[in-house]
Scaffold this motif. Structure first.
Motif, mmCIF file in Angstrom:
data_model
loop_
_atom_site.group_PDB
_atom_site.id
_atom_site.type_symbol
_atom_site.label_atom_id
_atom_site.label_comp_id
_atom_site.label_asym_id
_atom_site.label_seq_id
_atom_site.Cartn_x
_atom_site.Cartn_y
_atom_site.Cartn_z
ATOM 1 N N GLN A 1 25.015 91.544 81.602
ATOM 2 C CA GLN A 1 24.570 92.664 82.821
ATOM 3 C C GLN A 1 23.220 93.311 82.377
ATOM 4 O OE1 GLN A 1 28.234 94.234 81.996
ATOM 5 N NE2 GLN A 1 29.026 92.973 83.605
ATOM 6 N N ARG B 1 27.537 81.266 69.495
ATOM 7 C CA ARG B 1 28.501 80.762 70.670
ATOM 8 C C ARG B 1 27.816 79.844 71.621
ATOM 9 N NH1 ARG B 1 33.688 83.896 70.896
ATOM 10 N NH2 ARG B 1 33.706 83.566 73.082
ATOM 11 N N GLY C 1 28.727 76.214 72.470
ATOM 12 C CA GLY C 1 29.302 75.746 73.814
ATOM 13 C C GLY C 1 30.396 76.619 74.017
ATOM 14 N N LEU C 2 30.878 77.780 73.620
ATOM 15 C CA LEU C 2 31.909 78.847 74.142
ATOM 16 C C LEU C 2 30.943 79.726 74.748
ATOM 17 C CD1 LEU C 2 33.657 79.550 70.648
ATOM 18 C CD2 LEU C 2 34.735 78.431 72.486
ATOM 19 N N PHE D 1 27.560 80.168 77.193
ATOM 20 C CA PHE D 1 26.387 79.482 77.882
ATOM 21 C C PHE D 1 25.028 80.367 78.000
ATOM 22 C CE2 PHE D 1 30.239 78.750 79.909
ATOM 23 C CZ PHE D 1 30.401 77.491 79.441
ATOM 24 N N HIS E 1 30.472 70.056 77.476
ATOM 25 C CA HIS E 1 31.461 71.123 77.219
ATOM 26 C C HIS E 1 31.616 71.399 75.986
ATOM 27 C CE1 HIS E 1 35.514 72.821 77.482
ATOM 28 N NE2 HIS E 1 34.973 73.339 78.654
ATOM 29 N N VAL E 2 32.186 72.410 75.499
ATOM 30 C CA VAL E 2 32.595 72.580 73.877
ATOM 31 C C VAL E 2 33.435 71.497 73.462
ATOM 32 C CG1 VAL E 2 34.107 74.343 74.722
ATOM 33 C CG2 VAL E 2 33.604 74.337 72.305
ATOM 34 N N ARG E 3 34.265 70.958 74.353
ATOM 35 C CA ARG E 3 35.182 70.169 73.985
ATOM 36 C C ARG E 3 34.744 68.767 73.498
ATOM 37 N NH1 ARG E 3 38.074 69.760 79.172
ATOM 38 N NH2 ARG E 3 38.871 71.728 78.948
ATOM 39 N N VAL F 1 32.089 70.356 67.535
ATOM 40 C CA VAL F 1 31.629 71.480 66.748
ATOM 41 C C VAL F 1 32.946 71.994 66.186
ATOM 42 C CG1 VAL F 1 29.563 72.179 67.675
ATOM 43 C CG2 VAL F 1 31.556 73.160 68.530
ATOM 44 N N PHE G 1 34.538 75.110 64.891
ATOM 45 C CA PHE G 1 34.147 76.745 65.127
ATOM 46 C C PHE G 1 35.310 77.326 64.132
ATOM 47 C CE2 PHE G 1 33.557 80.800 66.934
ATOM 48 C CZ PHE G 1 32.336 80.972 67.378
ATOM 49 N N PHE H 1 36.724 81.038 63.648
ATOM 50 C CA PHE H 1 36.540 82.295 64.487
ATOM 51 C C PHE H 1 36.671 83.652 63.589
ATOM 52 C CE2 PHE H 1 37.730 79.370 67.907
ATOM 53 C CZ PHE H 1 37.219 79.927 69.093
ATOM 54 N N ALA I 1 41.656 83.036 64.942
ATOM 55 C CA ALA I 1 42.466 82.487 65.897
ATOM 56 C C ALA I 1 43.468 81.423 65.677
ATOM 57 C CB ALA I 1 41.288 82.230 66.888
ATOM 58 N N LEU I 2 44.062 81.641 64.475
ATOM 59 C CA LEU I 2 45.086 80.716 64.296
ATOM 60 C C LEU I 2 46.204 80.706 65.310
ATOM 61 C CD1 LEU I 2 45.513 80.984 60.419
ATOM 62 C CD2 LEU I 2 44.184 79.326 61.603
ATOM 63 N N ALA J 1 39.192 73.435 61.684
ATOM 64 C CA ALA J 1 38.053 72.926 62.214
ATOM 65 C C ALA J 1 37.520 71.754 61.661
ATOM 66 C CB ALA J 1 36.958 74.054 62.016
ATOM 67 N N GLU K 1 41.176 84.048 72.384
ATOM 68 C CA GLU K 1 40.626 83.429 71.094
ATOM 69 C C GLU K 1 41.327 81.902 70.898
ATOM 70 O OE1 GLU K 1 39.233 85.193 67.565
ATOM 71 O OE2 GLU K 1 37.362 85.116 68.830
ATOM 72 N N GLU K 2 42.864 82.265 70.734
ATOM 73 C CA GLU K 2 43.380 81.012 70.522
ATOM 74 C C GLU K 2 43.195 79.915 71.577
ATOM 75 O OE1 GLU K 2 47.623 81.404 69.332
ATOM 76 O OE2 GLU K 2 47.238 83.393 68.856
ATOM 77 N N ILE L 1 40.473 74.552 72.869
ATOM 78 C CA ILE L 1 39.358 73.772 73.485
ATOM 79 C C ILE L 1 38.354 73.331 72.765
ATOM 80 C CG2 ILE L 1 37.531 74.232 75.364
ATOM 81 C CD1 ILE L 1 40.033 74.445 76.836
ATOM 82 N N LEU M 1 38.594 72.544 69.722
ATOM 83 C CA LEU M 1 39.157 71.506 69.027
ATOM 84 C C LEU M 1 39.447 70.171 69.718
ATOM 85 C CD1 LEU M 1 41.677 73.619 66.842
ATOM 86 C CD2 LEU M 1 39.630 72.291 65.935
ATOM 87 N N GLY M 2 39.016 70.323 70.966
ATOM 88 C CA GLY M 2 38.999 68.973 71.810
ATOM 89 C C GLY M 2 40.218 69.104 72.858
ATOM 90 N N VAL N 1 34.695 79.118 79.273
ATOM 91 C CA VAL N 1 34.957 77.617 78.890
ATOM 92 C C VAL N 1 36.233 77.331 79.292
ATOM 93 C CG1 VAL N 1 32.956 77.303 77.208
ATOM 94 C CG2 VAL N 1 35.314 77.818 76.496
#
Lengths: 361, 284, 285
Positions: A13, A46, A50-51, A53, A70-72, A76, A78, A80, A84-85, A150, B174-175, B180, B182-183, C14
């Protein structure tokens, strides 16, 4: 792998998170993105992952444009901020996740997965915890799981968002050393975000100091600490006394008194602001030095902290005096003393931007 | 016997506690326990054989089949909707999001009779959604199974979405982002990460949705046409028997629905407990 | 084109599937709820202004509005008082069987309305009802098959709303505020009136509005216990039902349109209340 960030901008914004940021991270380097909250460091991380843009600019991985991938597909790793387990999976399953979701043709056999996960758990020194759930782990252990997870996808680059932010001080120190060792073993290009200058200076090969969406300075820890490029960097990296003064012939002068033994860098004559670290402020018996009055003394720990008002100036300054100093017994509240700076860094008052607003430390 | 939960410095005197508790329990006894007791009493008044006979008449069995059919279509349809809506609302930021969540709740504030009526307006003999055309071609929507399914779907529409949206919002993204990065593909992320995390909430929503689907009366009553053995659901069968002054048979059939309600409540309590546990685990 | 539309209204992410998920949700929402509901307004608009007023505000309809409104309002008030009491006792006191009773509070949500209706009518029948007969004999109060019956049924179905909106608020309340009040010299009653009650206010009001909204539209539980006499004990949903049965579809639509407008206004109010309650509770945190 080498990462090139070129002229990346990003806004949310009305908020400019990144303003034409450019940065190169060399292969195998460990780089810290350091800055106060809102400085854009996490957004930059980020964008690299790629999380997020960028609105403009590009990001190159080994010279190839990664902006559109794409991040996929970026490979990488990452980590968190809050890890984010996957809370419904065991530690083992968490680490195995990246391998299990590979396309059938690329997916390793169960035996290989087991082997790989065990190796990783051993690497992060939690091989005995594979059967536990994230909720049964301590903060430091979760951090290790997040790292192992990761690393499982054999990333080309490791990105860590405030990796030690949620840990208490002791665990933090321990994990920091361990991560440093791990990096020197793996030689994996790594970027981490932190707001803790000590962490950045201790861990990183190079430190990127960010403020208000821009890069203020990039350099080795020694460079950024000893030769800050701006008042912002100076104030962000440790305590600082700000003394408004004049510069004449390369000397910082206040009320006609040259108060610094060394003044750097060389700038033109005129009004300026001198920055002096508390441990560079010395109390001397020379009456030609700056006169000041002691307002408060804190004598606990290895150094005594002395707060003084510079006579004829509103500003308070703080000096750190070794407890062994011969002057210490005379330093009582109300005492008149003289001070001199061992080293002052000056920035022209006209050219220097105003000090960073808000959360700047 | 009636202990206070807080510290004694902020507890009411024992007498007050007793009075308040007895008042509350008395109120609940009149409005919750006694109706249930009356129901059981009336259902079994003529003895077990009469009870069994009442719930196994052809009309009742046909009603049970129709109710199961309607629920078997309405519930899965609303699950798919609920999951899609929750995914969009909880995992993304977009314009008009709060309008959408308000609209999802809309069927709750519409009288069941109106919920049924809207389909009469659409598919009746002069209905605007091709009523006359359907009649000419002999396709029965109104006063037949399709309208019963539609009305059931309408009234149970919000249940699953309502349970899932706050839950998925609370869990953040986040999860999913980790998966994503991780592929994982979108579906892999959904089935391996999102769905397991909300499974209890989903089950909860399905349970409530199903209870309402099988018990809906007003909306279905409008569109059913009350053809015995054909378009009567179980609640409608209760009404038919009641209006025939076949009171104990009516209560016998009603007891089946009451049993469903009690089972739903027990399952809900178990899920509540399960929920609290998984939440404690997550918070830990 | 659709892709462009969906990505233009949302922030980039994403995570995949936004377009299909929102697209399907909107499609299904429109198909099952919005378009059918719009038909009510369309149909009543076709009547023309004169016929609309004639149908929607006939003396019989006005009597039904009055009964529905008065019965719903008084039931919601009773539910607020007893709901607060029940929520208080369930969260603050510990007694045997508390968990079972706590689970039972949801019974009116789970019990099909027709079942509730016949059970309540049997319970409150003045001929032989367990409660109806004593009420008739001792107080001369005839409950079943009178407007009182409507009220009783609406109390039953609205019961969980107040309890379930108040319970989490009561549970989250820190005892510190009450302890502070008592350390400042307030009596228990003063603490309740001046500290607790204001904090509960928004939730209580929300619960009241929810119970009221539910009561307005209720049909199944009421028709078995109300006498269903025109002008006397006939609720609005029943009137719609009767018009439909007599194939007066337009009149039914007109009355339904009036009800829908009232319901939507109430829904809006509830939304505002909930936002207010949420802001207040999160501002405390």
């Amino acid at each position: 792998m080498r990462i090139d960030v070129r002229n990346v901008s990003k806004r949310f914004q009305d908020f400019r998170a990144l303003e034409r940021v450019s940065l190169t991270v060399n292969d195998g380097e460990l780089v810290a993105l350091l800055g106060p909250s809102g400085s854009g460091k996490t957004t930059l991380l980020r964008c690299i992952s790629g999380l997020d843009f960028p609105d403009a600019g590009e990001i190159l991985f080994d010279g190839d444009d990664a902006s559109s991938s794409h991040v996929r597909d970026r490979k990488v790793g990452f980590v968190f901020q809050h890890y984010a387990l996957f809370r419904h999976m065991t530690v083992f399953e968490n680490v195995a996740f990246g391998l299990r979701v590979k396309k059938r043709a690329e997916r390793p056999t169960p035996d290989v997965i087991k082997e790989r996960v065990s190796t990783l758990l051993r690497l992060v020194q939690i091989e005995q915890l594979g059967g536990r759930y994230p909720s049964q782990l301590s903060g430091g252990q979760r951090q290790r799981v997040a790292l192992a997870r990761a690393l499982a996808i054999e990333p080309r680059v490791l990105l860590l968002d405030e990796p030690f932010g949620a840990l208490d001080a002791k665990v933090r120190k321990e994990l920091r050393r361990w991560l440093r060792r791990l990096h020197s073993d793996l030689k994996l290009t790594s970027v981490f975000v932190t707001h803790d200058q000590e962490e950045a200076l201790e861990l990183a090969d190079r430190v990127v100091v960010m403020g208000a969406g821009r890069i203020e300075q990039v350099g080795t820890p020694t460079e950024v600490y000893d030769r800050p490029a701006s008042p912002f960097v100076f104030e962000f990296l440790g305590n600082a006394n700000r003394i408004p003064c004049m510069v004449e012939n390369g000397h910082a002068i206040l009320d006609g008194i040259p108060f610094a033994r060394h003044t750097a860098p060389r700038i033109g004559d005129g009004p300026a602001i001198a920055f002096v670290r508390p441990h560079d402020l010395e109390i001397v018996s020379d009456v030609r030095a700056l006169p000041a009055t002691i307002r408060h003394v804190t004598a606990a720990g290895p150094v005594a902290k002395v707060e003084m008002a510079l006579d004829g100036l509103q500003a308070m300054v703080e000096a750190e005096i070794p407890r062994s100093s011969e002057h210490l017994p005379d330093l009582v509240v109300g005492a008149k003393v003289n001070v001199v700076a061992r080293e002052a860094r000056v920035f022209s008052a006209n050219a220097a931007p105003p000090p960073a607003a808000g959360p700047a430390a | 016997m009636i202990a206070s939960r807080g510290a004694s410095s902020i507890a009411e005197p024992v007498v007050v506690r007793w009075i308040l508790t007895l008042l509350a329990l008395g109120f609940l006894a009149v409005f919750l326990c006694m109706p249930l007791a009356v129901l059981v009493h009336e259902a079994l008044k003529k003895g077990i054989p009469a009870y069994l006979a009442a719930i196994t008449t052809d009309d009742t069995l046909a009603a049970i089949r129709l109710t199961l059919l309607a629920a078997a279509i309405a519930v899965p349809a609303n699950v798919v909707f609920g999951v899609a809506a929750a995914w969009a609302v909880a995992k993304f930021e977009f314009v008009g999001k709060s309008v959408l969540t308000t609209l999802i709740d809309l069927p709750f504030s519409v009288s069941p009779v109106i919920a049924g009526m809207v389909y009469v307006l659409m598919f009746g003999s002069s209905g605007w959604a091709g009523g006359p055309w359907l009649m000419d071609h002999g396709i029965k929507v109104l006063f037949a199974t399709p309208a019963i399914v539609l009305a059931t779907t309408f009234v149970t529409f919000p249940f699953v979405a309502r349970e899932l949206i706050p839950l998925m919002q609370e869990q953040g993204t986040e999860e999913e982002l980790a998966a994503i990065s991780l592929g994982a593909s979108g579906w892999q992320t959904f089935f391996r990460v999102t769905l397991p995390n909300v499974r209890w909430g989903l089950l909860y929503g399905v349970l409530l949705c199903n209870a309402r689907a099988m018990g809906e009366f007003g909306a279905v009553s409008v569109v059913s046409g009350h053809i015995r053995g054909k378009t009567n659901t179980v609640p409608l069968q209760v009404e038919v028997l009641f209006n025939d002054y076949n009171i104990s048979a009516s209560f016998a059939v009603a007891s089946l629905l009451a049993l469903l309600a009690v089972v739903t409540l027990v399952a809900k309590s178990v899920l509540d407990w399960q929920f609290a546990r998984s939440r404690r685990r997550a918070a830990h | 084109m659709a892709r462009g539309f969906f990505s233009s209204i949302r922030k980039p992410s994403v995570l995949p599937g936004f377009g299909p998920a929102l697209g399907f949700a909107l499609f299904y929402l429109s198909l099952i709820v919005l378009i059918p509901l719009a038909g009510v307004f369309w149909k009543s608009a076709q009547l023309g202004w004169h016929d609309f007023v004639l149908a929607a505000f006939s003396p019989r309809a006005l009597a039904a509005y009055r009964l529905t409104l008065v019965a719903s309002l008084s039931a919601a008030i009773v539910n607020s008082v007893f709901g607060l009491l029940v929520a208080w006792v369930l969260t603050r006191y510990r007694f045997p069987g508390r968990r079972i009773i706590d689970g039972l509070v949801d019974l009116p949500f789970a019990l099909p309305t027709a079942v509730a209706g016949i059970s309540l009518s049997a319970l409150f029948s003045s001929n032989n009802g367990w409660l109806g007969k004593p009420l008739m004999d001792w107080l001369g109060w005839k409950v079943a098959y009178t407007p009182s019956g409507v009220f009783i049924a609406l109390v039953f179905i609205g019961l969980p709303f107040v309890v379930r909106t108040l319970q989490p608020v009561l549970e989250d309340m820190e005892p510190e505020a009450e302890e502070a009040a008592s350390s400042l010299g307030a009596t228990r009653l003063q603490t309740f009136v001046r500290v607790l009650f204001p904090a509960l206010g928004p939730a209580l009001l929300t619960g009241f509005a929810l119970a009221f909204a539910r009561a307005l539209g209720e049909y199944g539980s009421v028709i078995f216990i109300a006498g269903n006499l025109p002008m006397k004990s006939e609720i609005v949903p029943l009137l719609i039902m009767i018009q439909l049965a007599q194939f007066k579809v337009g009149a039914a639509a007109a009355i339904a349109a009036v009800m829908l407008v009232a319901s939507f206004a109430l829904l809006l109010l509830i939304n505002i209340l909930q936002r207010w309650a949420y802001r207040r509770s999160s501002a405390d945190a």
